[in-house]
Design an enzyme around this catalytic site. Sequence first.
Site, PDB file in Angstrom:
ATOM      1  N   LYS A  93       0.864  -1.177   0.000  1.00 28.92           N
ATOM      2  CA  LYS A  93       0.000   0.000   0.000  1.00 28.92           C
ATOM      3  C   LYS A  93       0.902   1.229   0.000  1.00 28.92           C
ATOM      4  O   LYS A  93       2.064   1.166   0.413  1.00 28.92           O
ATOM      5  CB  LYS A  93      -0.890   0.018   1.245  1.00 28.92           C
ATOM      6  CG  LYS A  93      -2.166   0.814   1.081  1.00 28.92           C
ATOM      7  CD  LYS A  93      -3.231   0.043   0.347  1.00 28.92           C
ATOM      8  CE  LYS A  93      -4.566   0.776   0.383  1.00 28.92           C
ATOM      9  NZ  LYS A  93      -5.643  -0.006  -0.241  1.00 28.92           N
ATOM     10  N   GLY A 193     -19.778   7.191   5.216  1.00 29.24           N
ATOM     11  CA  GLY A 193     -18.921   7.473   4.073  1.00 29.24           C
ATOM     12  C   GLY A 193     -19.582   7.011   2.789  1.00 29.24           C
ATOM     13  O   GLY A 193     -19.777   5.818   2.571  1.00 29.24           O
ATOM     14  N   VAL A 194     -19.949   7.969   1.930  1.00 25.19           N
ATOM     15  CA  VAL A 194     -20.629   7.623   0.678  1.00 25.19           C
ATOM     16  C   VAL A 194     -19.834   8.134  -0.519  1.00 25.19           C
ATOM     17  O   VAL A 194     -20.371   8.750  -1.435  1.00 25.19           O
ATOM     18  CB  VAL A 194     -22.086   8.149   0.651  1.00 25.19           C
ATOM     19  CG1 VAL A 194     -22.955   7.356   1.602  1.00 25.19           C
ATOM     20  CG2 VAL A 194     -22.152   9.639   0.984  1.00 25.19           C
ATOM     21  N   GLY A 195     -18.532   7.861  -0.485  1.00 18.00           N
ATOM     22  CA  GLY A 195     -17.679   8.170  -1.616  1.00 18.00           C
ATOM     23  C   GLY A 195     -17.907   7.154  -2.713  1.00 18.00           C
ATOM     24  O   GLY A 195     -19.019   6.661  -2.903  1.00 18.00           O
ATOM     25  N   HIS A 196     -16.837   6.791  -3.414  1.00 16.85           N
ATOM     26  CA  HIS A 196     -16.978   5.860  -4.539  1.00 16.85           C
ATOM     27  C   HIS A 196     -17.636   4.553  -4.110  1.00 16.85           C
ATOM     28  O   HIS A 196     -18.656   4.140  -4.662  1.00 16.85           O
ATOM     29  CB  HIS A 196     -15.613   5.573  -5.155  1.00 16.85           C
ATOM     30  CG  HIS A 196     -15.012   6.763  -5.843  1.00 16.85           C
ATOM     31  ND1 HIS A 196     -15.629   7.396  -6.888  1.00 16.85           N
ATOM     32  CD2 HIS A 196     -13.862   7.432  -5.634  1.00 16.85           C
ATOM     33  CE1 HIS A 196     -14.889   8.413  -7.300  1.00 16.85           C
ATOM     34  NE2 HIS A 196     -13.808   8.460  -6.546  1.00 16.85           N
ATOM     35  N   VAL A 197     -17.051   3.881  -3.117  1.00 14.04           N
ATOM     36  CA  VAL A 197     -17.566   2.567  -2.711  1.00 14.04           C
ATOM     37  C   VAL A 197     -18.880   2.705  -1.953  1.00 14.04           C
ATOM     38  O   VAL A 197     -19.854   1.998  -2.236  1.00 14.04           O
ATOM     39  CB  VAL A 197     -16.527   1.824  -1.843  1.00 14.04           C
ATOM     40  CG1 VAL A 197     -17.096   0.494  -1.359  1.00 14.04           C
ATOM     41  CG2 VAL A 197     -15.238   1.601  -2.629  1.00 14.04           C
TER      42      VAL A 197
END
Length: 367
Positions: A93, A193-197
């Site tokens: 990472k 959290g409602v980002g991409h994923v």
Amino acid sequence: MVEIKEVELKKDTSSIFGQISEYNHEKVVFCHDHETGLKAIIGIHNTVLGPALGGTRMWSYASDAEALNDVLRLSRGMTYKAAISGLNLGGGKAVIIGDAKKDKSEALMRRYGRFVKNLNGAYITAEDVGTTTKDMEYIKMETDHVAGLPESMGGSGDPSPVTAYGTYMGMKAAAKKAYGSDSLEGKKISVQGVGHVGGYLVELLAKENAQIFITDIYEDRLREISNKYGAKVVGMDEIYDLDVDIYSPCALGATINDSTLARLKCQIIAGSANNQLKDESVHGPALIERGIYYAPDFLINAGGLINVYSELQGYNRESAYGQTERIYGYTLDIFELAEKEGIHTQLAATKLAEQRIQSIGKVHSTY
């Protein structure tokens, strides 16, 4: 039987080599470029099963020590994610220290790509929080050791939908274990959290007619997701006090800690965030005591890794989704193993991952 020692967070963050030793990494590379302002850390945890593959995260860390701790934990998680998913990959990472909205540039990403190139294939990068497929295009200009490229370049594109699908499969498996049915219809689910994923996960949950509560640091994103799927917006701190069936952390890690555990009222925790347990040896057992079913993070969020691995093999979207769907069965297996051995699920998943690494390591050492 392989003995697995649980790993705690390093308390003394003043010792760089102490942290690296704690997680048993093969290599940690510090990258700096004055002209572009690049400050990055690449962690290669284990390459027994294959080259280390893992995304590059760009984040405004409070300190360099915090960034190092994040990359060490994330790369270790990638080792286990690849191993438990049956992939011939190691764990790695990287983090770039900075504000992705302000500090990112083509030059910075390409300079970072040069550092990746200098690792000669030991580390293959991909997108993560704060980076995009466009950033991977820039990195590709400097090195071939990059995945998650746009479909127009022969890549698999954004891995987020596949990550969300794997998380969804793990969540349904946990529901099967907790409720006897994997249907999420009518279930109250909080998504942090409602980002991409997280956004793609909300879409899947909405299709099952779940009651969805969402929070995020970006208000424009909250409005978009709320308007599109009918999810109810709640405050960043309020998310921990909701009376819900399932809590789904889909942002940064360590949200399951001493403070939040006392407030959570859910029966299931299943999300896409990495390193959700602040201290695995403390909060893993604490979840058992509170009667909460925990779907191990590095198991159920492996869809993105499966997707980019498929890209390296010759991308086939149907195959990637098919392999990701197996996360459902793997999750049920982990619950069964944890109950059988009287251990928490994160440790059970780690145990299986370590067993595969050690067994394949013996194969590679045989002449």
